[in-house]
Design a protein around this motif. Structure first.
Motif, PDB file in Angstrom:
ATOM      1  N   MET A   1       0.848  -1.181   0.000  1.00 24.13           N
ATOM      2  CA  MET A   1       0.000   0.000   0.000  1.00 24.13           C
ATOM      3  C   MET A   1       0.890   1.241   0.000  1.00 24.13           C
ATOM      4  O   MET A   1       1.854   1.319   0.755  1.00 24.13           O
ATOM      5  CB  MET A   1      -0.927  -0.014   1.213  1.00 24.13           C
ATOM      6  N   GLU A   2       0.565   2.209  -0.827  1.00 24.04           N
ATOM      7  CA  GLU A   2       1.372   3.419  -0.967  1.00 24.04           C
ATOM      8  C   GLU A   2       0.811   4.544  -0.105  1.00 24.04           C
ATOM      9  O   GLU A   2      -0.401   4.750  -0.033  1.00 24.04           O
ATOM     10  CB  GLU A   2       1.399   3.869  -2.424  1.00 24.04           C
ATOM     11  N   TYR A   3       1.714   5.251   0.555  1.00 20.32           N
ATOM     12  CA  TYR A   3       1.361   6.414   1.368  1.00 20.32           C
ATOM     13  C   TYR A   3       2.029   7.630   0.757  1.00 20.32           C
ATOM     14  O   TYR A   3       3.253   7.663   0.586  1.00 20.32           O
ATOM     15  CB  TYR A   3       1.849   6.213   2.807  1.00 20.32           C
ATOM     16  N   VAL A   4       1.236   8.647   0.402  1.00 19.46           N
ATOM     17  CA  VAL A   4       1.757   9.914  -0.103  1.00 19.46           C
ATOM     18  C   VAL A   4       1.150  11.007   0.758  1.00 19.46           C
ATOM     19  O   VAL A   4      -0.081  11.081   0.897  1.00 19.46           O
ATOM     20  CB  VAL A   4       1.399  10.133  -1.579  1.00 19.46           C
ATOM     21  N   GLY A   5       1.979  11.844   1.349  1.00 20.42           N
ATOM     22  CA  GLY A   5       1.454  12.883   2.222  1.00 20.42           C
ATOM     23  C   GLY A   5       2.195  14.184   2.053  1.00 20.42           C
ATOM     24  O   GLY A   5       3.304  14.235   1.519  1.00 20.42           O
ATOM     25  N   ARG A   6       1.554  15.249   2.526  1.00 20.43           N
ATOM     26  CA  ARG A   6       2.212  16.551   2.496  1.00 20.43           C
ATOM     27  C   ARG A   6       1.612  17.448   3.576  1.00 20.43           C
ATOM     28  O   ARG A   6       0.444  17.294   3.957  1.00 20.43           O
ATOM     29  CB  ARG A   6       2.081  17.205   1.134  1.00 20.43           C
ATOM     30  N   VAL A   7       2.439  18.381   4.053  1.00 24.35           N
ATOM     31  CA  VAL A   7       1.984  19.389   5.004  1.00 24.35           C
ATOM     32  C   VAL A   7       1.330  20.515   4.212  1.00 24.35           C
ATOM     33  O   VAL A   7       1.906  21.003   3.234  1.00 24.35           O
ATOM     34  CB  VAL A   7       3.166  19.935   5.821  1.00 24.35           C
ATOM     35  N   PRO A   8       0.114  20.939   4.581  1.00 23.47           N
ATOM     36  CA  PRO A   8      -0.546  22.009   3.812  1.00 23.47           C
ATOM     37  C   PRO A   8       0.138  23.353   4.019  1.00 23.47           C
ATOM     38  O   PRO A   8       0.871  23.565   4.992  1.00 23.47           O
ATOM     39  CB  PRO A   8      -1.971  22.014   4.369  1.00 23.47           C
ATOM     40  N   ALA A   9      -0.119  24.261   3.104  1.00 22.10           N
ATOM     41  CA  ALA A   9       0.446  25.600   3.188  1.00 22.10           C
ATOM     42  C   ALA A   9      -0.226  26.396   4.302  1.00 22.10           C
ATOM     43  O   ALA A   9      -1.350  26.091   4.711  1.00 22.10           O
ATOM     44  CB  ALA A   9       0.267  26.313   1.842  1.00 22.10           C
ATOM     45  N   PRO A  10       0.452  27.436   4.813  1.00 27.90           N
ATOM     46  CA  PRO A  10      -0.171  28.307   5.812  1.00 27.90           C
ATOM     47  C   PRO A  10      -1.464  28.920   5.252  1.00 27.90           C
ATOM     48  O   PRO A  10      -1.556  29.162   4.052  1.00 27.90           O
ATOM     49  CB  PRO A  10       0.897  29.382   6.062  1.00 27.90           C
ATOM     50  N   PRO A  11      -2.451  29.184   6.106  1.00 27.46           N
ATOM     51  CA  PRO A  11      -2.455  28.991   7.557  1.00 27.46           C
ATOM     52  C   PRO A  11      -2.897  27.598   8.005  1.00 27.46           C
ATOM     53  O   PRO A  11      -2.970  27.332   9.197  1.00 27.46           O
ATOM     54  CB  PRO A  11      -3.465  30.038   8.017  1.00 27.46           C
ATOM     55  N   LEU A  12      -3.190  26.709   7.050  1.00 28.62           N
ATOM     56  CA  LEU A  12      -3.698  25.389   7.433  1.00 28.62           C
ATOM     57  C   LEU A  12      -2.686  24.596   8.253  1.00 28.62           C
ATOM     58  O   LEU A  12      -3.070  23.742   9.064  1.00 28.62           O
ATOM     59  CB  LEU A  12      -4.093  24.587   6.190  1.00 28.62           C
TER      60      LEU A  12
ATOM     61  N   GLY B   1      -1.095  25.383  10.704  1.00 24.45           N
ATOM     62  CA  GLY B   1      -1.251  25.604  12.129  1.00 24.45           C
ATOM     63  C   GLY B   1      -2.310  24.716  12.761  1.00 24.45           C
ATOM     64  O   GLY B   1      -2.404  24.635  13.992  1.00 24.45           O
ATOM     65  N   PHE B   2      -3.078  24.040  11.913  1.00 28.21           N
ATOM     66  CA  PHE B   2      -4.177  23.204  12.394  1.00 28.21           C
ATOM     67  C   PHE B   2      -4.061  21.747  11.933  1.00 28.21           C
ATOM     68  O   PHE B   2      -4.719  20.876  12.493  1.00 28.21           O
ATOM     69  CB  PHE B   2      -5.513  23.769  11.898  1.00 28.21           C
ATOM     70  N   ILE B   3      -3.273  21.525  10.905  1.00 25.55           N
ATOM     71  CA  ILE B   3      -3.213  20.208  10.261  1.00 25.55           C
ATOM     72  C   ILE B   3      -1.766  19.744  10.167  1.00 25.55           C
ATOM     73  O   ILE B   3      -0.896  20.496   9.710  1.00 25.55           O
ATOM     74  CB  ILE B   3      -3.840  20.281   8.857  1.00 25.55           C
ATOM     75  N   ASP B   4      -1.506  18.506  10.598  1.00 27.26           N
ATOM     76  CA  ASP B   4      -0.158  17.943  10.476  1.00 27.26           C
ATOM     77  C   ASP B   4       0.137  17.517   9.048  1.00 27.26           C
ATOM     78  O   ASP B   4       1.211  17.786   8.525  1.00 27.26           O
ATOM     79  CB  ASP B   4       0.015  16.746  11.416  1.00 27.26           C
ATOM     80  N   ASP B   5      -0.813  16.813   8.423  1.00 28.95           N
ATOM     81  CA  ASP B   5      -0.614  16.449   7.026  1.00 28.95           C
ATOM     82  C   ASP B   5      -1.917  15.992   6.393  1.00 28.95           C
ATOM     83  O   ASP B   5      -2.879  15.632   7.070  1.00 28.95           O
ATOM     84  CB  ASP B   5       0.470  15.367   6.853  1.00 28.95           C
ATOM     85  N   ILE B   6      -1.952  16.095   5.064  1.00 29.66           N
ATOM     86  CA  ILE B   6      -3.002  15.524   4.226  1.00 29.66           C
ATOM     87  C   ILE B   6      -2.336  14.406   3.442  1.00 29.66           C
ATOM     88  O   ILE B   6      -1.202  14.567   2.974  1.00 29.66           O
ATOM     89  CB  ILE B   6      -3.582  16.584   3.269  1.00 29.66           C
ATOM     90  N   TYR B   7      -3.004  13.260   3.311  1.00 28.08           N
ATOM     91  CA  TYR B   7      -2.322  12.112   2.726  1.00 28.08           C
ATOM     92  C   TYR B   7      -3.274  11.251   1.918  1.00 28.08           C
ATOM     93  O   TYR B   7      -4.505  11.341   2.051  1.00 28.08           O
ATOM     94  CB  TYR B   7      -1.652  11.267   3.820  1.00 28.08           C
ATOM     95  N   CYS B   8      -2.689  10.416   1.074  1.00 26.08           N
ATOM     96  CA  CYS B   8      -3.441   9.426   0.305  1.00 26.08           C
ATOM     97  C   CYS B   8      -2.886   8.043   0.621  1.00 26.08           C
ATOM     98  O   CYS B   8      -1.663   7.853   0.672  1.00 26.08           O
ATOM     99  CB  CYS B   8      -3.320   9.680  -1.192  1.00 26.08           C
ATOM    100  N   LEU B   9      -3.784   7.096   0.824  1.00 26.03           N
ATOM    101  CA  LEU B   9      -3.440   5.683   0.934  1.00 26.03           C
ATOM    102  C   LEU B   9      -4.075   4.964  -0.246  1.00 26.03           C
ATOM    103  O   LEU B   9      -5.266   5.154  -0.517  1.00 26.03           O
ATOM    104  CB  LEU B   9      -3.977   5.072   2.235  1.00 26.03           C
ATOM    105  N   SER B  10      -3.289   4.137  -0.928  1.00 23.45           N
ATOM    106  CA  SER B  10      -3.856   3.387  -2.048  1.00 23.45           C
ATOM    107  C   SER B  10      -3.104   2.082  -2.226  1.00 23.45           C
ATOM    108  O   SER B  10      -1.897   1.989  -1.959  1.00 23.45           O
ATOM    109  CB  SER B  10      -3.778   4.208  -3.345  1.00 23.45           C
ATOM    110  N   GLY B  11      -3.841   1.072  -2.648  1.00 21.10           N
ATOM    111  CA  GLY B  11      -3.225  -0.214  -2.941  1.00 21.10           C
ATOM    112  C   GLY B  11      -3.685  -1.318  -2.013  1.00 21.10           C
ATOM    113  O   GLY B  11      -4.680  -1.188  -1.283  1.00 21.10           O
ATOM    114  N   VAL B  12      -2.956  -2.404  -2.029  1.00 21.65           N
ATOM    115  CA  VAL B  12      -3.272  -3.590  -1.222  1.00 21.65           C
ATOM    116  C   VAL B  12      -2.581  -3.468   0.128  1.00 21.65           C
ATOM    117  O   VAL B  12      -1.354  -3.349   0.185  1.00 21.65           O
ATOM    118  CB  VAL B  12      -2.806  -4.876  -1.938  1.00 21.65           C
TER     119      VAL B  12
END
Length: 278
Positions: free
Chosen positions: A1-12, A14-25
């Motif tokens: 299973m693949e994990y792709v994530g990133r930290v959002p740009a300001p000001p988000l 300050g509230f969010i550690d990361d947004i990510y996608c999980l895909s696969g088996v």
């Protein structure tokens, strides 16, 4: 299973550690998830996932579309489908409050369908995501939606400031000292945290402390639990052992054996805390 994530740009950020996608088996279908210092949003684009609370009185739930989870103070189990495709958001403990028009205490230790929180929004978001194949584009769309929903939350400034102190100290700063430094009473600080986080600052500190401990375990080397516990701020071995078993369902020795039987994939953050549920 693949994990792709990133930290959002300001000001988000300050509230969010990361947004990510999980895909696969998934390598492991059922995962035992300990408390971590975050709240969650899951947008499911694949088959349903099932969740179990460690409280046996709570029935399991089969979640097909999307759901919010506030801060959890106990472990839960998630069973992935045979093929996973989802977009997730790790909010900081205080980070969910500006995005939902409801008391976040109602999301503590619960999974709640997205449409119960964001009325009639889930189909629109899932349709947008279903039209893109790229994980980067999917994360961009979710980030844009979150940016449009960001609202000012009254009183969050105090919680944000104290929460950041707990984050950078891994929960090692006395709560009384934080209240004194902020010029408020301990009761006022606790009330603000319950309003914007769903739990007290002392509980948040405990979860940060545990997260520091669990993420510092190197299963490829000999582990001195006394040293790790002391470094994380546990000065009572009996308390450490009780909390570890409560949060993971295992003793430290059992947990280490699991980590060695099921080593984490390099660069795959979800394996750092959760473990396969046997």
């Amino acid at each position: 299973m693949e994990y792709v994530g990133r930290v959002p740009a300001p000001p988000l950020d300050g509230f969010i550690d990361d947004i990510y996608c999980l895909s696969g088996v998934p390598r492991h279908r059922r995962m035992n998830v300990p408390p971590m210092p975050s709240a969650h949003l899951f947008l499911n684009l694949g088959e349903p996932a099932r969740l179990w609370d460690s409280d046996p009185s709570v029935p399991s739930a089969l979640l097909a579309d999307g759901w919010f989870m506030g801060v959890w103070t106990r472990r839960f189990v998630v069973e992935y489908p045979a093929w996973v495709r989802l977009v997730g958001v790790h909010f900081k403990p205080w980070g969910l409050s500006p995005f939902v028009d409801m008391p976040v205490s109602e999301l503590r230790n619960r999974w709640v369908p997205v449409d119960d929180v964001w009325r009639r929004s889930l189909d629109r978001i899932r349709n947008q995501l279903g039209d893109v194949a790229s994980a980067v584009e999917a994360m961009r769309l979710v980030e844009a939606d979150l940016r449009s929903r960001l609202a000012e939350a009254r009183g969050l400034g105090l919680v944000h400031h104290v929460g950041r102190r707990l984050e950078v100290s891994h929960g090692a700063v006395p709560i009384g000292a934080l209240a004194d430094a902020a010029g408020v009473s301990g009761n006022h600080l606790a009330a603000q945290f319950k309003s914007h986080v769903g739990v007290t600052p002392k509980r948040v500190a405990r979860i940060y402390r545990f997260a520091r401990l669990i993420l510092s375990v190197d299963a490829l080397r000999p582990v001195d639990w006394s040293d790790l516990a002391h470094a994380a701020g546990y000065f009572d071995r009996a308390h450490f052992s009780r909390e570890f078993k409560d949060f993971t369902g295992h003793t430290p020795t059992e947990y280490l054996a699991l980590r060695r039987r099921f080593p984490a994939d390099p660069g795959f953050p979800p394996d750092s805390g959760p473990m396969p549920a046997e």
